[in-house]
Design an enzyme around this catalytic site. Structure first.
Site, PDB file in Angstrom:
ATOM      1  N   LYS A  74       0.708  -1.107   0.019  1.00 37.33           N
ATOM      2  CA  LYS A  74      -0.156   0.040  -0.274  1.00 37.33           C
ATOM      3  C   LYS A  74       0.892   1.198   0.070  1.00 37.33           C
ATOM      4  O   LYS A  74       0.356   2.132  -0.636  1.00 37.33           O
ATOM      5  CB  LYS A  74      -0.892   0.047   1.104  1.00 37.33           C
ATOM      6  CG  LYS A  74      -1.989  -1.230   1.058  1.00 37.33           C
ATOM      7  CD  LYS A  74      -3.344  -0.977   1.257  1.00 37.33           C
ATOM      8  CE  LYS A  74      -4.066  -2.139   0.749  1.00 37.33           C
ATOM      9  NZ  LYS A  74      -5.611  -2.065   0.926  1.00 37.33           N
ATOM     10  N   LYS A  99      -5.117  -9.070  -7.173  1.00 37.39           N
ATOM     11  CA  LYS A  99      -6.483  -9.317  -6.696  1.00 37.39           C
ATOM     12  C   LYS A  99      -7.503  -8.121  -6.875  1.00 37.39           C
ATOM     13  O   LYS A  99      -7.069  -7.173  -7.101  1.00 37.39           O
ATOM     14  CB  LYS A  99      -6.321  -9.535  -5.239  1.00 37.39           C
ATOM     15  CG  LYS A  99      -6.239  -8.472  -4.377  1.00 37.39           C
ATOM     16  CD  LYS A  99      -6.238  -8.765  -3.008  1.00 37.39           C
ATOM     17  CE  LYS A  99      -6.412  -7.372  -2.015  1.00 37.39           C
ATOM     18  NZ  LYS A  99      -7.389  -7.281  -1.165  1.00 37.39           N
ATOM     19  N   LYS A 147     -10.894  -2.827  -3.744  1.00 37.95           N
ATOM     20  CA  LYS A 147     -11.625  -1.353  -4.076  1.00 37.95           C
ATOM     21  C   LYS A 147     -10.871  -0.394  -4.369  1.00 37.95           C
ATOM     22  O   LYS A 147     -11.496   0.729  -5.003  1.00 37.95           O
ATOM     23  CB  LYS A 147     -12.107  -1.107  -2.626  1.00 37.95           C
ATOM     24  CG  LYS A 147     -13.301  -2.088  -1.904  1.00 37.95           C
ATOM     25  CD  LYS A 147     -13.751  -1.526  -0.596  1.00 37.95           C
ATOM     26  CE  LYS A 147     -13.226  -2.656   0.386  1.00 37.95           C
ATOM     27  NZ  LYS A 147     -12.123  -2.407   1.303  1.00 37.95           N
TER      28      LYS A 147
HETATM   29  N1  AQP Z   1      -9.974  -9.989  -4.042  1.00 35.92           N
HETATM   30  C1  AQP Z   1     -10.157 -10.689  -2.887  1.00 35.92           C
HETATM   31  N2  AQP Z   1     -10.715 -12.061  -2.773  1.00 35.92           N
HETATM   32  C2  AQP Z   1     -11.196 -12.675  -1.791  1.00 35.92           C
HETATM   33  N3  AQP Z   1     -11.181 -11.940  -0.539  1.00 35.92           N
HETATM   34  C3  AQP Z   1     -11.060 -10.466  -0.463  1.00 35.92           C
HETATM   35  N4  AQP Z   1     -10.942  -9.433   0.396  1.00 35.92           N
HETATM   36  C4  AQP Z   1     -10.483  -8.319  -0.128  1.00 35.92           C
HETATM   37  N5  AQP Z   1     -10.069  -8.442  -1.460  1.00 35.92           N
HETATM   38  C5  AQP Z   1     -10.513  -9.958  -1.638  1.00 35.92           C
HETATM   39  C6  AQP Z   1     -11.498  -9.839   1.819  1.00 35.92           C
HETATM   40  O1  AQP Z   1     -12.465  -8.737   2.225  1.00 35.92           O
HETATM   41  C7  AQP Z   1     -12.344  -8.330   3.341  1.00 35.92           C
HETATM   42  C8  AQP Z   1     -12.509  -6.938   3.379  1.00 35.92           C
HETATM   43  O2  AQP Z   1     -11.215  -6.550   3.338  1.00 35.92           O
HETATM   44  P1  AQP Z   1     -10.408  -4.829   3.834  1.00 35.92           P
HETATM   45  O3  AQP Z   1     -11.639  -3.791   2.920  1.00 35.92           O
HETATM   46  O4  AQP Z   1     -10.636  -4.671   5.186  1.00 35.92           O
HETATM   47  O5  AQP Z   1      -9.299  -4.668   2.882  1.00 35.92           O
HETATM   48  P2  AQP Z   1      -8.723  -5.175   1.887  1.00 35.92           P
HETATM   49  O6  AQP Z   1      -8.203  -6.669   2.153  1.00 35.92           O
HETATM   50  O7  AQP Z   1      -7.457  -4.494   1.710  1.00 35.92           O
HETATM   51  O8  AQP Z   1      -9.726  -5.133   0.827  1.00 35.92           O
HETATM   52  P3  AQP Z   1      -9.734  -4.319  -0.688  1.00 35.92           P
HETATM   53  O9  AQP Z   1     -10.953  -4.569  -1.110  1.00 35.92           O
HETATM   54  O10 AQP Z   1      -8.313  -4.686  -1.507  1.00 35.92           O
HETATM   55  O11 AQP Z   1      -9.716  -3.125  -0.363  1.00 35.92           O
HETATM   56  P4  AQP Z   1      -8.816  -1.792  -0.641  1.00 35.92           P
HETATM   57  O12 AQP Z   1      -8.253  -1.669  -1.847  1.00 35.92           O
HETATM   58  O13 AQP Z   1      -9.121  -0.577  -0.137  1.00 35.92           O
HETATM   59  O14 AQP Z   1      -7.363  -2.245   0.118  1.00 35.92           O
HETATM   60  C9  AQP Z   1     -11.110  -9.028   4.021  1.00 35.92           C
HETATM   61  O15 AQP Z   1     -11.534 -10.117   4.791  1.00 35.92           O
HETATM   62  C10 AQP Z   1     -10.507  -9.427   2.866  1.00 35.92           C
HETATM   63  O16 AQP Z   1      -9.509 -10.272   3.052  1.00 35.92           O
END
Ligand code: AQP
Length: 328
Positions: free
Chosen positions: A112, A195, A198
């Protein structure tokens, strides 16, 4: 006594199919068996830049999605992290005990920080301490997370053990991460080596939960595959494997059934059928989420009740910790 589950999602952008299949949908199942607490972790989202109006909108949208996907306010506690101040308070205390070296090993910070070169905040570095506080406040047994969050739960366990060895072994419950067998890492449609996320600004990477059926179809029809033809699960063929994984999770069929169904068919058939199962999986969630978003007062009252329930548990833990370490 039921075992307790805690998990959360950052309202840092539009919620995608990875968040849904890797997290939310499993939480709906978990609430049948466990005492479940699901948080909208807004304090985590400000570790990277957020537009205030969008952040507020994302918090309401994520709340609506939780309930629309089937999280039941009678079975689970749903609340916004910043509504319960004990999260920030315990995070500060943990900060004073977690060794720097543990935090420096966190791979998500490295990723990040790379993406947000212009604004790498102390909060981004400290994210795992706040996550540890989230989990430990609720005497959590299980933390359902995707693959990428496992390292943070390991750090939470180490932190709990470190503090228990110093202040008494019943200070914190040591939580266990639960990683789904399938769907723990749903990959991008345009680039199956990255992956779905968001915070990515690639328009064809993720299917968002509130995308229209036509947008979903277009994104899936454009998905990257490979130059082979056979349709079968193979981890080395990232694009096709990802599409088949999503198909499996949405259709409920076994890998064997799916491979037999697509034998002799083309990638375009797989994409067309996949688009339809995804559209049908998301249709009821989208409808309920839109209904809830049209009733903001109802959403607010659900969040108020959730915060009151969470506050009671969180304050008791915080008080216990403050006393043990000699504060006040
Ligand atoms: N691609 C993915 N496949 C399966 N699980 C996923 N999670 C996130 N991306 C995938 C799971 O969703 C939950 C939410 O996670 P978060 O919002 O706390 O942070 P993250 O893992 O960093 O999610 P994002 O979507 O990638 O958000 P951004 O881009 O904002 O950092 C967790 O259980 C995560 O494992």
């Amino acid at each position: 006594m039921k075992k307790r589950v805690f998990s959360g999602i950052k309202p840092s952008g539009d919620i995608h199919l990875g968040n849904y299949l890797g997290a939310i949908r499993n939480w709906v199942t978990a609430q049948e068996e466990h005492d479940s607490i699901y948080c909208i972790v807004d304090l985590h989202s400000i570790t990277v830049a957020q537009d205030p109006k969008e952040l507020k909108r994302n918090i309401r949208e994520l709340t609506a999605i939780y309930f629309a996907a089937g999280i039941d306010e009678k079975k689970s506690t749903v609340f916004v992290q910043s509504h319960v101040s004990a999260h920030s308070e315990l995070a500060w205390i943990l900060n004073c005990f977690i060794p720097m070296g543990w935090m420096e090993r966190m791979t998500q910070f490295k990723d990040k920080a790379q993406k947000n070169k212009k604004r790498v905040s102390v909060g981004l570095f400290d994210y795992p301490a706040l996550m540890a506080a989230d989990i430990l406040l609720y005497d959590t047994d299980y933390v359902p997370v995707g693959e990428d969050q496992k390292q943070h739960v390991e750090l939470t366990r180490d932190t709990a053990e470190l503090m228990n060895s110093r202040f008494g072994k019943d200070l914190f419950k040591v939580p266990t991460p639960v990683i789904p067998k399938t769907g723990a890492r749903i990959m991008g449609l345009d680039d199956p080596l990255k992956k779905m996320a968001k915070s990515d600004d690639k328009p064809n990477r993720s299917v968002y939960l509130l995308d229209s059926p036509d947008t979903i179809r277009k994104k899936i029809m454009r998905a990257t595959t490979d130059s082979l033809t056979e349709i079968r699960f193979d981890k080395e063929r990232h694009g096709v494997n990802n599409l088949l994984t999503i198909y499996q999770l949405c259709s409920g069929k076994t890998a064997k059934e799916i491979e037999a169904h697509f034998a002799g068919k083309q990638y375009s058939d797989l994409k067309r059928e996949l688009a339809e199962v995804v559209v049908e999986e998301l249709r009821p969630v989208q409808q309920k989420a839109k209904d809830l978003l049209n009733h903001p007062d109802h959403l607010e009252s659900l969040l108020k009740t959730g915060a009151e329930k969470a506050e009671e548990i969180a304050q008791a833990t915080l008080k216990r910790v403050q006393e043990r370490i000699g504060l006040g």
